[in-house]
Design a protein around this motif. Sequence first.
Motif, short mmCIF file in Angstrom:
data_model
loop_
_atom_site.label_atom_id
_atom_site.label_comp_id
_atom_site.label_asym_id
_atom_site.label_seq_id
_atom_site.Cartn_x
_atom_site.Cartn_y
_atom_site.Cartn_z
N ALA A 149 0.83 -1.21 0.00
CA ALA A 149 0.00 0.00 0.00
C ALA A 149 0.86 1.26 0.00
N ALA A 150 1.94 1.24 0.80
CA ALA A 150 2.81 2.40 0.89
C ALA A 150 3.51 2.68 -0.44
N VAL A 151 4.03 1.62 -1.04
CA VAL A 151 4.76 1.78 -2.30
C VAL A 151 3.82 2.19 -3.43
N ARG A 152 2.66 1.59 -3.49
CA ARG A 152 1.72 1.94 -4.55
C ARG A 152 1.28 3.40 -4.43
N ALA A 153 1.11 3.90 -3.22
CA ALA A 153 0.76 5.31 -3.04
C ALA A 153 1.89 6.20 -3.52
N LEU A 154 3.14 5.82 -3.19
CA LEU A 154 4.28 6.62 -3.64
C LEU A 154 4.40 6.59 -5.16
N LEU A 155 4.20 5.42 -5.77
CA LEU A 155 4.31 5.32 -7.22
C LEU A 155 3.24 6.14 -7.92
N ALA A 156 2.05 6.18 -7.35
CA ALA A 156 0.99 7.00 -7.95
C ALA A 156 1.37 8.48 -7.93
N GLN A 157 1.97 8.92 -6.83
CA GLN A 157 2.42 10.31 -6.76
C GLN A 157 3.55 10.57 -7.75
N ALA A 158 4.45 9.59 -7.89
CA ALA A 158 5.55 9.75 -8.84
C ALA A 158 5.02 9.85 -10.27
N GLN A 159 4.06 8.99 -10.61
CA GLN A 159 3.49 9.05 -11.95
C GLN A 159 2.81 10.38 -12.20
N ALA A 160 2.13 10.91 -11.20
CA ALA A 160 1.46 12.20 -11.35
C ALA A 160 2.46 13.32 -11.60
N ARG A 161 3.68 13.16 -11.11
CA ARG A 161 4.73 14.16 -11.33
C ARG A 161 5.53 13.90 -12.60
N GLY A 162 5.23 12.81 -13.30
CA GLY A 162 5.97 12.49 -14.51
C GLY A 162 7.33 11.88 -14.24
N ILE A 163 7.51 11.27 -13.06
CA ILE A 163 8.78 10.63 -12.70
C ILE A 163 8.78 9.20 -13.23
N ALA A 164 9.89 8.79 -13.85
CA ALA A 164 10.00 7.43 -14.41
C ALA A 164 10.01 6.40 -13.29
N LEU A 165 9.42 5.23 -13.56
CA LEU A 165 9.33 4.16 -12.59
C LEU A 165 9.99 2.90 -13.10
N ALA A 166 10.72 2.21 -12.22
CA ALA A 166 11.35 0.93 -12.55
C ALA A 166 11.02 -0.07 -11.46
#
Length: 294
Positions: free
Chosen positions: A145-162
Motif C-alpha cells: 500500500a505504501a509503495v503503490r501510493a508513492l508510485l501514484a504520486q511519482a506518476q502524477a509528477r511524470g517521474i520514471a518508474l522501474a
Amino acid sequence: MSGRILVVGDVMTDVIVVPEGPIVKGSDRRATVRSHPGGSGANQAVWLGAMAADVVFAARVGQADLALYAGYFRGLNVVPVLAGDTELPSGVLVTIVDGDGERSFLTDRGANLNLGVADLPASLLDDVSMVMVSGYSFFAPGPRAAVRALLAQAQARGIALAVDPASVGFLAETGAAEFLAWTAGADWLFANADEAELLTGLTDYRQQIVALGAHYRNVVVKRGGLGAALGGQAGVRHQLPAPAVTVVDSTGAGDAFAAGFLAALLEGQDEAAAMAAGIAAGARAVQTIGGQPR
C-alpha cells in the motif's frame, strides 16, 4: 535522462552459507559461513552509489540498527532515509550456495514488513527523476500500500518508474496477475528468466518481452550467463551476451545489473550502452560472495 534516483526496498543481513558438499540431513557438513549487508533494494542502492549515481534509499530497519545502517549507507555514497521499527528487528536472509553458485533462500523480512505510508512521504520525490522499487515491497499488504501510493504520486509528477520482481518464489505465492496489476504502467521492468516465465507463462524470452510489453513501456529480461535482452510490445530492440566468468555466488547479480543499467541511463547513455553496463556489473557481482560490491 539525468538526475537523482530513489530506491525503495528491503534492508537485510545476508548470512551466506557455502557447504563443502551436499548437506547431510541430521549430521554435519563443513561450510564457509559469512555475514554481509544485503537486501534487494539495499544492494541496488549500494551498487548505484559505487557507480557515482545520485541515489536516495528509503527502507525500514530495526530501531536498534538504525544508526548503524544510516552510517553504513552514507559511507557508500547513498543518502539513507530509514525508519526505525520498535516491534520487529532488521531482516535476515540465509543463503545456501551450491556447487555451481546457485542459491536457496530462507527469509525473515523482519522490520521490512512494517514499511508504511509514513515512511515514504511525498517529499522523497523532490528532485528525483526515477524511482526504483524492489518487488519484495509488493509481497506484504502494508509495504504494498505504501509503495503503490508513492508510485501514484511519482506518476502524477511524470517521474520514471522501474520495478524488479525480485523473487520468483514470492511471485508464485502472490500470483502473476496480481503483481502485473500492482505494477502495470512502470517505465522499466527488470525480470530474470524465471520471473519472466512465471509472469507470462512463456519460455521464449522474445515472446516474454512482447507479452510483458503490454504492461510496461520497456522490459529487460536478465538471462544469466546468456546475457540480457531489452524491448517492449513491438519486440526485442537490443540483446547482448554475457562474458564468461567464474561464478562464485549469484546473490545480488540482478540487483547489480539493474543498478549498472540505470546508472548508465541516468548519465545519458543509450539503451545499448546501458545494457552493456548492466551486464558488466552483473558479471562483476557473481565473482564475489555477497550481493554488494567489494
